[in-house]
Design a protein around this motif. Structure first.
Motif, PDB file in Angstrom:
ATOM      1  N   GLU A 255      30.870  41.636  15.174  1.00 55.50           N
ATOM      2  CA  GLU A 255      32.066  41.483  14.929  1.00 55.50           C
ATOM      3  C   GLU A 255      32.724  41.818  13.722  1.00 55.50           C
ATOM      4  O   GLU A 255      32.286  41.523  12.751  1.00 55.50           O
ATOM      5  N   PHE A 256      33.728  42.437  13.414  1.00 56.58           N
ATOM      6  CA  PHE A 256      34.395  42.900  12.433  1.00 56.58           C
ATOM      7  C   PHE A 256      35.699  43.464  12.758  1.00 56.58           C
ATOM      8  O   PHE A 256      36.049  43.950  13.814  1.00 56.58           O
ATOM      9  N   GLY A 257      36.457  43.870  11.630  1.00 57.02           N
ATOM     10  CA  GLY A 257      37.981  44.458  12.006  1.00 57.02           C
ATOM     11  C   GLY A 257      39.001  43.391  12.431  1.00 57.02           C
ATOM     12  O   GLY A 257      39.498  42.692  11.878  1.00 57.02           O
ATOM     13  N   GLY A 258      39.227  43.324  13.819  1.00 55.87           N
ATOM     14  CA  GLY A 258      40.401  42.718  14.390  1.00 55.87           C
ATOM     15  C   GLY A 258      41.603  42.651  13.622  1.00 55.87           C
ATOM     16  O   GLY A 258      42.667  41.858  13.419  1.00 55.87           O
ATOM     17  N   ILE A 259      42.185  44.180  13.338  1.00 57.11           N
ATOM     18  CA  ILE A 259      43.033  44.125  12.316  1.00 57.11           C
ATOM     19  C   ILE A 259      44.433  44.265  13.517  1.00 57.11           C
ATOM     20  O   ILE A 259      44.568  44.796  14.252  1.00 57.11           O
ATOM     21  N   GLN A 260      45.376  43.448  12.901  1.00 55.07           N
ATOM     22  CA  GLN A 260      46.809  43.242  13.704  1.00 55.07           C
ATOM     23  C   GLN A 260      47.624  44.367  13.809  1.00 55.07           C
ATOM     24  O   GLN A 260      47.629  44.781  12.690  1.00 55.07           O
TER      25      GLN A 260
ATOM     26  N   GLU B 110      53.682  33.475  16.238  1.00 56.34           N
ATOM     27  CA  GLU B 110      52.511  32.981  16.611  1.00 56.34           C
ATOM     28  C   GLU B 110      51.505  34.020  16.776  1.00 56.34           C
ATOM     29  O   GLU B 110      50.269  33.769  16.968  1.00 56.34           O
ATOM     30  N   PHE B 111      52.044  35.250  17.110  1.00 53.84           N
ATOM     31  CA  PHE B 111      50.847  36.255  17.094  1.00 53.84           C
ATOM     32  C   PHE B 111      49.989  36.549  16.080  1.00 53.84           C
ATOM     33  O   PHE B 111      50.570  36.291  14.865  1.00 53.84           O
ATOM     34  N   TRP B 112      48.780  36.921  16.123  1.00 55.82           N
ATOM     35  CA  TRP B 112      47.842  36.957  14.817  1.00 55.82           C
ATOM     36  C   TRP B 112      47.019  38.064  15.211  1.00 55.82           C
ATOM     37  O   TRP B 112      46.643  38.355  16.150  1.00 55.82           O
ATOM     38  N   GLY B 113      46.271  38.483  13.881  1.00 57.09           N
ATOM     39  CA  GLY B 113      45.031  39.278  13.957  1.00 57.09           C
ATOM     40  C   GLY B 113      44.404  38.547  12.673  1.00 57.09           C
ATOM     41  O   GLY B 113      44.883  37.786  11.725  1.00 57.09           O
ATOM     42  N   TYR B 114      43.308  39.265  12.236  1.00 55.61           N
ATOM     43  CA  TYR B 114      42.742  39.079  10.938  1.00 55.61           C
ATOM     44  C   TYR B 114      43.296  39.624   9.660  1.00 55.61           C
ATOM     45  O   TYR B 114      43.543  40.704   9.581  1.00 55.61           O
ATOM     46  N   GLY B 115      43.302  38.844   8.806  1.00 53.56           N
ATOM     47  CA  GLY B 115      44.045  39.332   7.603  1.00 53.56           C
ATOM     48  C   GLY B 115      45.345  39.767   7.634  1.00 53.56           C
ATOM     49  O   GLY B 115      45.938  39.311   8.641  1.00 53.56           O
ATOM     50  N   GLU B 116      45.992  40.140   6.549  1.00 59.27           N
ATOM     51  CA  GLU B 116      47.653  40.369   6.495  1.00 59.27           C
ATOM     52  C   GLU B 116      47.778  41.930   7.231  1.00 59.27           C
ATOM     53  O   GLU B 116      46.838  42.540   7.160  1.00 59.27           O
TER      54      GLU B 116
ATOM     55  N   ILE C 200      38.992  45.514  22.021  1.00 61.64           N
ATOM     56  CA  ILE C 200      39.257  46.442  23.068  1.00 61.64           C
ATOM     57  C   ILE C 200      40.797  46.471  23.431  1.00 61.64           C
ATOM     58  O   ILE C 200      41.448  47.328  23.401  1.00 61.64           O
ATOM     59  N   VAL C 201      41.291  45.350  23.836  1.00 62.70           N
ATOM     60  CA  VAL C 201      42.702  44.802  24.166  1.00 62.70           C
ATOM     61  C   VAL C 201      43.230  43.577  23.616  1.00 62.70           C
ATOM     62  O   VAL C 201      42.409  42.868  23.249  1.00 62.70           O
ATOM     63  N   ASP C 202      44.496  43.414  23.174  1.00 62.71           N
ATOM     64  CA  ASP C 202      45.082  42.412  22.792  1.00 62.71           C
ATOM     65  C   ASP C 202      44.740  41.220  24.014  1.00 62.71           C
ATOM     66  O   ASP C 202      44.686  41.613  25.017  1.00 62.71           O
ATOM     67  N   VAL C 203      44.771  40.184  23.572  1.00 63.38           N
ATOM     68  CA  VAL C 203      44.641  38.988  24.584  1.00 63.38           C
ATOM     69  C   VAL C 203      45.547  37.850  23.999  1.00 63.38           C
ATOM     70  O   VAL C 203      45.281  37.282  23.079  1.00 63.38           O
ATOM     71  N   GLU C 204      46.612  37.594  24.979  1.00 56.56           N
ATOM     72  CA  GLU C 204      47.530  36.546  24.810  1.00 56.56           C
ATOM     73  C   GLU C 204      48.084  36.666  23.273  1.00 56.56           C
ATOM     74  O   GLU C 204      48.855  37.729  22.925  1.00 56.56           O
ATOM     75  N   LEU C 205      47.741  35.543  22.321  1.00 56.52           N
ATOM     76  CA  LEU C 205      48.444  35.498  20.998  1.00 56.52           C
ATOM     77  C   LEU C 205      47.670  36.500  20.177  1.00 56.52           C
ATOM     78  O   LEU C 205      48.296  36.931  19.037  1.00 56.52           O
ATOM     79  N   GLU C 206      46.389  36.963  20.410  1.00 56.71           N
ATOM     80  CA  GLU C 206      45.569  37.919  19.557  1.00 56.71           C
ATOM     81  C   GLU C 206      46.046  39.385  19.831  1.00 56.71           C
ATOM     82  O   GLU C 206      45.728  39.892  20.629  1.00 56.71           O
ATOM     83  N   LYS C 207      46.677  39.771  18.789  1.00 55.68           N
ATOM     84  CA  LYS C 207      47.362  41.080  18.698  1.00 55.68           C
ATOM     85  C   LYS C 207      46.605  42.068  17.834  1.00 55.68           C
ATOM     86  O   LYS C 207      47.076  42.843  17.036  1.00 55.68           O
ATOM     87  N   ASN C 208      45.266  42.308  18.286  1.00 58.55           N
ATOM     88  CA  ASN C 208      44.389  43.014  17.408  1.00 58.55           C
ATOM     89  C   ASN C 208      43.512  44.169  18.136  1.00 58.55           C
ATOM     90  O   ASN C 208      42.503  44.651  17.710  1.00 58.55           O
TER      91      ASN C 208
END
Length: 624
Positions: free
Chosen positions: A511-516, A531-537, A570-578
């Motif tokens: 697991e790495f990345g997760g860039i919003q 409320e949407f989020w990803g990892y880091g700024e 692979i795809v955004d999931v609900e609040l998680e936009k990475n």
């Protein structure tokens, strides 16, 4: 949703499917590696009733022949596609529908199959309890022969209990709060995979494990039968594009091992996903076929040699993507079979050669498309939600995971098992290590052909074949400093004080990345965009996104001790936009540019990392 509206919506959905020539949702055969002709899909409109007080047993709801509301099976009641769309907790509910068993099935074993029901399900036929099953992810079969009469109509009632917050059951990424939050999403209650009937000869084939043996150019078959007849036999045929390349008939027996030797083999890989067709026929003493099952198999070998992963006896670098298997309209259930295929195609188009299937046991149809299209997969349980210190919780998880391994054992695309994800509990009394080791050794006993990643990320305990770590450090230089081996040559371990020591296992960053990156808002998941989020700024520009992504991938590719990666996600999931794609599977980025990043050669990545480190005055002695 009131009763009248729910009923109308259910009837409307049924009418729509009929109008367009689709009698039921998800009409395809749900178990492609063990397919029979005599079967009946039970998806469609069922009646249902919620049982928030859990008083239904006392009210004898198991004898009910029609509840007041309707639901479209196999979609869970939390999903829009079900016609219910109930988002609050559902601790218990009842399903009902009629069964019309064909008269031609008389004399056969009649099996009622459930692809997945979350979590505890009790099956009643005509008011009689026929079966109880624990496990929201594993499939199960109920022999209802003695409860039904072919040619007549019988009443099926399914009672479901789903106490998500009990700590006694696996729940995966289902939210333990009222609403979705962080990386926990909409819940899934009750039936969420296809339900079907099939007729099987009393002496039919119950299952058959297929193990590819590449080095000896053969498949090893281990059949299991229902009622054995001393004079019955099993015929196995292997076909290459319709041409028979192996055929053997042997006495039927549960202790048999049939060796399917091949002269010229064709291997399975993401680059060339060749599949052999398999035919199983059970014959009676007169040579007549009393049971026939169609299957397929891939000749492939997945193993670790030292710290390197090998596929078909060649080093193979895993470039995986995290796939959580959520859909905006179906939750855990894909709206149709083409969507399962499309998800894999999207992964391949982005440059990945496989997916880590995350906190959900995917349905057999997903593995079918991965097998057909050439896509590596890791099988993972929905382990979150289990209270490690409770022996009942441990028992529930072990038995459910065992069923999942047996069900998906034959899938050639499945090249690793990962029973646990990110365990965080401190091991005060040894229960975490005990359950971890139980899962590892049980998995290895059932399947010695695949590596086991006992715990992906978090706190490691006990034994594992691949030591897998997670990191969401966004700055590539800091990421390099974190992941490069230390002076003693050991790789990064997140919490060495809570983890088993690294002992030279193969090492992956899974697991790495997760860039919003939010391209546009089409789906009304929440009202507040903050409320949407990803990892880091979040990157400020699209160009900044590409740069950060490429530099992170370069770092991981450049380090020789890392044998593969898994990017989130692979795809955004609900609040998680990475995601690489939006939640509704639409484009977010320049696909060709994304593809070039994830398929970059390790040699090129090393050059670019070396240049990056020199420009930022980082000592180069660690650079490989």
């Amino acid at each position: 949703m009131n009763k009248k509206f729910a009923l109308s919506l259910g009837l409307f959905l049924t009418a729509i499917t009929t109008c367009f020539g689709i009698e039921i949702p998800r009409p395809e055969y749900p178990r492609p590696q063990f397919e029979r002709v005599d079967w009946m899909n039970l998806n469609g409109t069922w009646s249902y009733e919620f049982d928030f007080s859990k008083s239904g047993i006392e009210r004898s709801l198991f004898t009910n022949e029609g509840f007041g509301k309707t639901i479209l099976v196999p979609f869970c009641p939390e999903s829009p596609l079900s016609g219910v769309n109930h988002k609050d907790f559902i601790d218990a509910m009842w399903y009902q529908r009629k069964l019309s068993i064909p008269e031609a099935w008389a004399g056969k074993r009649i099996l009622l199959n459930f692809g997945g029901v979350d979590y505890k399900s009790t099956i009643y036929i005509n008011g009689q309890q026929a079966f109880v099953h624990y496990g929201g992810s594993s499939s199960f079969s109920v022999d209802i022969t003695s409860y039904v009469t072919p040619g007549s109509t019988d009443n099926l009632v399914v009672y479901v209990e789903d106490d998500l917050r009990s700590g006694l059951q696996t729940s995966g990424k289902q939210s333990h709060r009222l609403h979705s939050y962080s990386c926990l999403y909409t819940r899934v209650t009750g039936i969420w995979q296809t339900v079907w009937l099939e007729a099987v000869s009393k002496g039919g084939l119950k299952s058959c494990s297929i193990t590819p043996d590449l080095d000896n150019k053969q498949f090893v078959f281990e059949p299991v039968f229902y009622d054995l007849d001393q004079e019955s036999s099993l015929k196995i045929r292997i076909l290459d594009n319709g041409k028979e390349v192996f055929s053997q008939t042997t006495p039927a027996g549960n202790s048999s091992f049939i060796i399917g030797k091949l002269k010229n083999i064709k291997t399975w890989s993401p680059e060339s996903p060749f599949l052999y067709d398999i035919e199983f026929s059970v014959l009676n003493s007169k040579g007549q076929t009393i049971d026939k099952v169609n299957s397929y198999a891939g000749m492939r070998k997945a193993e670790l040699r030292g710290k390197t992963f090998y596929l078909n006896n060649k080093p193979y670098y895993q470039r995986l993507v995290l796939d959580q298997g959520y859909y905006p309209d179906g939750q855990w259930t894909a709206p149709d079979d083409t969507q399962l295929r499309r998800d894999i195609e999207l992964g391949k188009e982005a440059g990945f050669n496989g997916a880590r299937l995350h906190q959900k046991v995917f349905e057999p149809r997903y593995f079918y498309w991965a097998d057909k299209l050439g896509y590596l997969t890791w099988g993972e349980s929905a382990s979150w939600g289990v209270n490690w210190t409770d022996p009942v919780a441990a028992r529930n998880m072990i038995s459910e995971w065992e069923e999942c391994i047996h069900r998906d054992y034959n899938a050639p695309s499945l090249i690793a098992w990962s029973p646990l994800n990110e365990t965080w509990m401190e091991d005060m009394d040894g229960q975490r290590a005990r359950l971890t080791n139980d899962l590892y050794f049980m998995t290895k006993r059932i399947d010695r052909t695949r590596p086991v990643i006992t715990v992906s990320g978090g706190y490691h305990a006990g034994f594992t074949d691949i030591y897998a770590e997670h990191t969401y450090v966004q700055d590539p230089v800091l990421l390099y400093k974190q992941l490069a081996p230390n002076k003693e040559g050991y790789p990064y371990v997140f919490r060495p004080d809570q983890s088993a020591p690294y002992k030279g296992e193969a090492y992956m960053v899974d697991e790495f990345g997760g860039i919003q990156w939010i391209k546009e808002m089409k789906l009304p998941e929440v009202n507040d965009q903050k409320e949407f989020w990803g990892y880091g700024e979040p990157p400020k520009t699209l160009e900044e996104f590409y740069k950060r992504l490429e530099e992170q991938v370069n770092v991981i590719l450049s380090l020789d001790h890392i044998t593969g990666f898994c990017y989130t996600q692979i795809v955004d999931v609900e609040l998680e936009k990475n995601g690489i794609y939006t939640y509704d599977r639409n484009k977010k980025f320049d696909r060709s540019r994304i593809y070039k990043i994830f398929t970059k050669s390790r040699e090129q990545a090393k050059k670019e990392v070396k240049k990056m480190l020199s420009e930022r005055d980082i000592p180069k002695e660690k650079s490989k």
